[in-house]
Design a protein around this motif. Sequence first.
Motif, PDB file in Angstrom:
ATOM      1  N   MET A   1       2.892  11.396 -51.619  1.00  0.00           N
ATOM      2  CA  MET A   1       1.557  11.583 -52.204  1.00  0.00           C
ATOM      3  C   MET A   1       1.634  12.395 -53.491  1.00  0.00           C
ATOM      4  O   MET A   1       0.976  12.060 -54.486  1.00  0.00           O
ATOM      5  CB  MET A   1       0.632  12.288 -51.202  1.00  0.00           C
TER       6      MET A   1
ATOM      7  N   SER B   1      -8.956  15.496 -44.517  1.00  0.00           N
ATOM      8  CA  SER B   1      -9.944  14.802 -43.680  1.00  0.00           C
ATOM      9  C   SER B   1     -10.840  15.810 -42.968  1.00  0.00           C
ATOM     10  O   SER B   1     -12.010  15.521 -42.706  1.00  0.00           O
ATOM     11  CB  SER B   1      -9.243  13.950 -42.617  1.00  0.00           C
TER      12      SER B   1
ATOM     13  N   PRO C   1      -7.620  19.267 -50.517  1.00  0.00           N
ATOM     14  CA  PRO C   1      -8.177  18.019 -49.984  1.00  0.00           C
ATOM     15  C   PRO C   1      -7.780  17.792 -48.533  1.00  0.00           C
ATOM     16  O   PRO C   1      -6.781  18.338 -48.054  1.00  0.00           O
ATOM     17  CB  PRO C   1      -7.513  16.963 -50.870  1.00  0.00           C
TER      18      PRO C   1
HETATM   19  O1  PNS Z   1      -6.098  15.732 -44.082  1.00  0.00           O
HETATM   20  P1  PNS Z   1      -5.303  14.524 -44.505  1.00  0.00           P
HETATM   21  O2  PNS Z   1      -5.780  13.307 -43.736  1.00  0.00           O
HETATM   22  O3  PNS Z   1      -3.825  14.751 -44.372  1.00  0.00           O
HETATM   23  O4  PNS Z   1      -5.623  14.275 -46.081  1.00  0.00           O
HETATM   24  C1  PNS Z   1      -5.080  13.166 -46.775  1.00  0.00           C
HETATM   25  C2  PNS Z   1      -5.656  13.064 -48.212  1.00  0.00           C
HETATM   26  C3  PNS Z   1      -7.165  13.103 -48.194  1.00  0.00           C
HETATM   27  C4  PNS Z   1      -5.143  14.204 -49.055  1.00  0.00           C
HETATM   28  C5  PNS Z   1      -5.152  11.719 -48.832  1.00  0.00           C
HETATM   29  O5  PNS Z   1      -5.375  10.690 -47.934  1.00  0.00           O
HETATM   30  C6  PNS Z   1      -5.812  11.367 -50.176  1.00  0.00           C
HETATM   31  O6  PNS Z   1      -5.557  12.004 -51.165  1.00  0.00           O
HETATM   32  N1  PNS Z   1      -6.698  10.351 -50.168  1.00  0.00           N
HETATM   33  C7  PNS Z   1      -7.408   9.917 -51.341  1.00  0.00           C
HETATM   34  C8  PNS Z   1      -6.852   8.597 -51.889  1.00  0.00           C
HETATM   35  C9  PNS Z   1      -5.790   8.814 -52.947  1.00  0.00           C
HETATM   36  O7  PNS Z   1      -5.960   9.525 -53.922  1.00  0.00           O
HETATM   37  N2  PNS Z   1      -4.611   8.167 -52.756  1.00  0.00           N
HETATM   38  C10 PNS Z   1      -3.511   8.199 -53.712  1.00  0.00           C
HETATM   39  C11 PNS Z   1      -2.610   9.389 -53.535  1.00  0.00           C
HETATM   40  S1  PNS Z   1      -1.634   9.263 -52.096  1.00  0.00           S
END
Ligand code: PNS
Length: 173
Positions: free
Chosen positions: A101, A9, A7
């Motif tokens: 996360m 951005s 996953p």
């Molecule tokens: O490339 P990035 O911006 O570091 O990715 C971040 C990402 C997309 C992995 C994170 O923001 C995400 O998982 N967003 C989805 C929302 C979510 O599931 N949040 C709860 C877990 S932290």
Amino acid sequence: MIIAVVPGSFDPITAGHLDIIKRASDIYDRIIIGIVVNPSKKPLFSLEERLKMVKEEVAGNTAIEVDSFDGLLVEFVKMHGARVIIRGLRAVSDFEHEFQMAQLNRKLSPEIETIFMMASPEYTYLSSSIVKEISQYGGDVSGLVSPNIEALLRRALAKPGEGKELDGYNGPY
Ligand code: PNS
């Protein structure tokens, strides 16, 4: 068959992302690249642009699929029948946020495992933000992103009246 989700951005996708994706695809049977619809920072590239650019970057590998998600990552992972989330780690500074996360995702869905891959040494300093910053000031980002992304960056960051014609790039965006 183990499916893993990578996953992010991807605003834009960099050589560092592609390195992690390639190494993950050597281990897992199938990779789903999950592009988050609304990253916390306002993206330079629209979701459609990011989907298209990422698809082009991985077009040669039939074991890789690209999709987008809006909402919880773990729900996206489950929807694709995956059980692994892959994240790249560059430096200690990445760790705290990634650890949080991973723990949150484990709390939400204990059956999903987050696996961390260390960035290759040549990409430890690389990020989408730094690529955008270099590009914005006219710096050379070759080797950090593909030539296609370089052209997209030049176009996206061109000041009004500049950069309307891109050498060798006639794509739709
Ligand atoms: O490339 P990035 O911006 O570091 O990715 C971040 C990402 C997309 C992995 C994170 O923001 C995400 O998982 N967003 C989805 C929302 C979510 O599931 N949040 C709860 C877990 S932290």
